[in-house]
Design a protein around this motif. Structure first.
Motif, PDB file in Angstrom:
ATOM      1  N   UNK A 177     -49.966 -20.552  -9.449  1.00 49.59           N
ATOM      2  CA  UNK A 177     -49.413 -21.931  -8.915  1.00 49.59           C
ATOM      3  C   UNK A 177     -48.820 -22.735 -10.360  1.00 49.59           C
ATOM      4  N   UNK A 178     -49.793 -22.800 -11.309  1.00 46.96           N
ATOM      5  CA  UNK A 178     -49.045 -23.368 -12.358  1.00 46.96           C
ATOM      6  C   UNK A 178     -48.247 -22.972 -13.168  1.00 46.96           C
ATOM      7  N   UNK A 179     -48.021 -21.570 -13.115  1.00 45.37           N
ATOM      8  CA  UNK A 179     -46.930 -20.896 -13.674  1.00 45.37           C
ATOM      9  C   UNK A 179     -45.632 -21.387 -12.863  1.00 45.37           C
ATOM     10  N   UNK A 180     -45.836 -21.681 -11.502  1.00 46.51           N
ATOM     11  CA  UNK A 180     -44.494 -22.018 -10.710  1.00 46.51           C
ATOM     12  C   UNK A 180     -44.311 -23.561 -10.652  1.00 46.51           C
ATOM     13  N   UNK A 181     -44.968 -24.310 -11.623  1.00 48.35           N
ATOM     14  CA  UNK A 181     -44.623 -25.565 -11.583  1.00 48.35           C
ATOM     15  C   UNK A 181     -45.528 -26.587 -11.002  1.00 48.35           C
ATOM     16  N   UNK A 182     -46.519 -25.904 -10.394  1.00 50.43           N
ATOM     17  CA  UNK A 182     -47.544 -26.819  -9.624  1.00 50.43           C
ATOM     18  C   UNK A 182     -48.573 -27.417 -10.589  1.00 50.43           C
ATOM     19  N   UNK A 183     -49.029 -28.713 -10.338  1.00 51.30           N
ATOM     20  CA  UNK A 183     -49.856 -29.596 -11.198  1.00 51.30           C
ATOM     21  C   UNK A 183     -51.281 -29.900 -10.409  1.00 51.30           C
ATOM     22  N   UNK A 184     -52.346 -29.392 -10.978  1.00 53.26           N
ATOM     23  CA  UNK A 184     -53.503 -29.842 -10.443  1.00 53.26           C
ATOM     24  C   UNK A 184     -53.401 -31.388 -10.006  1.00 53.26           C
ATOM     25  N   UNK A 185     -54.164 -31.724  -9.065  1.00 55.35           N
ATOM     26  CA  UNK A 185     -54.452 -32.962  -8.800  1.00 55.35           C
ATOM     27  C   UNK A 185     -55.843 -33.494  -8.372  1.00 55.35           C
ATOM     28  N   UNK A 186     -55.896 -33.817  -6.954  1.00 53.49           N
ATOM     29  CA  UNK A 186     -57.215 -34.064  -6.506  1.00 53.49           C
ATOM     30  C   UNK A 186     -58.005 -32.784  -6.193  1.00 53.49           C
ATOM     31  N   UNK A 187     -59.461 -32.926  -6.229  1.00 55.09           N
ATOM     32  CA  UNK A 187     -60.222 -31.779  -6.121  1.00 55.09           C
ATOM     33  C   UNK A 187     -61.266 -32.426  -4.800  1.00 55.09           C
ATOM     34  N   UNK A 188     -61.366 -31.481  -3.907  1.00 54.45           N
ATOM     35  CA  UNK A 188     -62.123 -32.058  -2.604  1.00 54.45           C
ATOM     36  C   UNK A 188     -63.288 -31.104  -2.571  1.00 54.45           C
ATOM     37  N   UNK A 189     -64.690 -31.732  -2.726  1.00 54.33           N
ATOM     38  CA  UNK A 189     -65.764 -30.830  -2.531  1.00 54.33           C
ATOM     39  C   UNK A 189     -65.974 -30.626  -1.216  1.00 54.33           C
ATOM     40  N   UNK A 190     -66.101 -28.997  -0.916  1.00 56.85           N
ATOM     41  CA  UNK A 190     -66.054 -28.659   0.567  1.00 56.85           C
ATOM     42  C   UNK A 190     -67.708 -28.591   0.628  1.00 56.85           C
ATOM     43  N   UNK A 191     -68.262 -27.873  -0.166  1.00 52.73           N
ATOM     44  CA  UNK A 191     -69.683 -27.405  -0.033  1.00 52.73           C
ATOM     45  C   UNK A 191     -70.368 -27.146  -1.409  1.00 52.73           C
ATOM     46  N   UNK A 192     -71.529 -27.080  -1.608  1.00 52.86           N
ATOM     47  CA  UNK A 192     -72.168 -26.983  -3.044  1.00 52.86           C
ATOM     48  C   UNK A 192     -71.527 -25.769  -3.794  1.00 52.86           C
ATOM     49  N   UNK A 193     -70.854 -24.807  -3.184  1.00 49.58           N
ATOM     50  CA  UNK A 193     -70.236 -23.459  -3.768  1.00 49.58           C
ATOM     51  C   UNK A 193     -68.749 -23.687  -3.852  1.00 49.58           C
ATOM     52  N   UNK A 194     -68.366 -24.779  -3.266  1.00 43.18           N
ATOM     53  CA  UNK A 194     -66.676 -24.651  -3.184  1.00 43.18           C
ATOM     54  C   UNK A 194     -66.144 -25.983  -3.179  1.00 43.18           C
ATOM     55  N   UNK A 195     -65.265 -26.089  -4.121  1.00 37.17           N
ATOM     56  CA  UNK A 195     -64.368 -27.355  -4.394  1.00 37.17           C
ATOM     57  C   UNK A 195     -63.027 -26.736  -4.123  1.00 37.17           C
ATOM     58  N   UNK A 196     -62.137 -27.458  -3.432  1.00 39.38           N
ATOM     59  CA  UNK A 196     -60.673 -27.221  -3.345  1.00 39.38           C
ATOM     60  C   UNK A 196     -59.805 -28.004  -4.439  1.00 39.38           C
ATOM     61  N   UNK A 197     -58.947 -27.314  -4.928  1.00 42.47           N
ATOM     62  CA  UNK A 197     -58.160 -28.056  -6.223  1.00 42.47           C
ATOM     63  C   UNK A 197     -56.935 -28.011  -5.373  1.00 42.47           C
ATOM     64  N   UNK A 225     -38.354 -31.055   1.911  1.00 43.08           N
ATOM     65  CA  UNK A 225     -39.497 -31.859   1.303  1.00 43.08           C
ATOM     66  C   UNK A 225     -39.150 -32.622   0.100  1.00 43.08           C
ATOM     67  N   UNK A 226     -40.023 -33.800  -0.155  1.00 46.53           N
ATOM     68  CA  UNK A 226     -39.763 -34.376  -1.388  1.00 46.53           C
ATOM     69  C   UNK A 226     -40.789 -33.747  -2.357  1.00 46.53           C
ATOM     70  N   UNK A 227     -42.033 -33.233  -1.827  1.00 42.45           N
ATOM     71  CA  UNK A 227     -42.857 -32.517  -2.900  1.00 42.45           C
ATOM     72  C   UNK A 227     -43.519 -31.294  -1.922  1.00 42.45           C
ATOM     73  N   UNK A 228     -44.177 -30.380  -2.787  1.00 41.87           N
ATOM     74  CA  UNK A 228     -44.753 -29.261  -2.081  1.00 41.87           C
ATOM     75  C   UNK A 228     -46.199 -29.434  -2.398  1.00 41.87           C
ATOM     76  N   UNK A 229     -47.231 -29.083  -1.738  1.00 41.61           N
ATOM     77  CA  UNK A 229     -48.572 -29.208  -1.896  1.00 41.61           C
ATOM     78  C   UNK A 229     -49.416 -28.004  -1.360  1.00 41.61           C
ATOM     79  N   UNK A 230     -50.120 -27.642  -2.194  1.00 45.39           N
ATOM     80  CA  UNK A 230     -51.023 -26.298  -1.869  1.00 45.39           C
ATOM     81  C   UNK A 230     -52.399 -26.394  -2.304  1.00 45.39           C
ATOM     82  N   UNK A 231     -53.306 -25.548  -1.831  1.00 42.74           N
ATOM     83  CA  UNK A 231     -54.667 -25.722  -2.516  1.00 42.74           C
ATOM     84  C   UNK A 231     -55.302 -24.443  -2.683  1.00 42.74           C
ATOM     85  N   UNK A 232     -56.176 -24.316  -3.573  1.00 46.58           N
ATOM     86  CA  UNK A 232     -56.943 -23.119  -3.711  1.00 46.58           C
ATOM     87  C   UNK A 232     -58.573 -23.395  -4.168  1.00 46.58           C
TER      88      UNK A 232
END
Length: 158
Positions: free
Chosen positions: A128-148, A110-117
């Motif tokens: 994830x940030x300690x291992x070099x991952x950088x926050x990007x888009x945020x997706x609102x799933x419900x009023x209580x949950x957004x995925x980073x 792969x050229x890039x790795x992506x994951x979410x939480x």
């Protein structure tokens, strides 16, 4: 204790143990968001078994017991990594780090790795940030949950 754990490729015969561990590990996430209908808690055994056809699935074993797992697949040059789980009694022993690095190595084409939480999952975000991952888009799933969604380039993983 985490160093006595071996990491290797899972077999479909591991699916039931993985699913039970997944259910255990995601209880805290469900409580954090007050949502017990999240996909890791509702996934069927058949669905997990089907993922073995399309995903690389790794397990961490302590003897015969599956104590961790992660899975991923490459899509359009991006390795999509998910369901990184570690048995609660083995958390904080670097096993999550070892599993994440192992899946990155397995998906090295792969050229890039992506994951979410989830946005409130501070321990996951720190890892994830300690291992070099950088926050990007945020997706609102419900009023209580957004995925980073977090990404890193494969060069940084090597």
């Amino acid at each position: 204790m985490g160093q006595n754990v071996g990491i290797g490729t899972a077999d479909v015969s591991d699916a039931e143990q993985i699913l039970k561990l997944q259910y255990l590990c995601y209880q805290g996430e469900a409580a954090l968001y007050n949502d017990y209908g999240i996909e890791p808690l509702t996934q069927s055994l058949e669905s997990l078994r089907a993922e073995f056809e399309t995903h690389t699935v790794l397990v961490a074993r302590l003897g015969e017991e599956v104590v961790g797992s992660v899975r991923g697949t490459i899509d359009d040059g991006v390795a999509r990594i998910g369901k990184l789980i570690v048995h609660p009694r083995l958390q904080r022993h670097m096993l999550g780090t070892r599993l994440l690095r192992a899946i990155e190595a397995k998906l090295a084409d792969a050229a890039e790795y992506e994951l979410f939480t989830g946005h409130r999952s501070e321990n996951n975000l720190r890892l994830y940030e300690r291992l070099g991952y950088v926050s990007g888009r945020i997706e609102k799933v419900s009023p209580r949950l957004s995925l980073v969604y977090l990404r890193k380039t494969a060069v940084l993983a090597a």
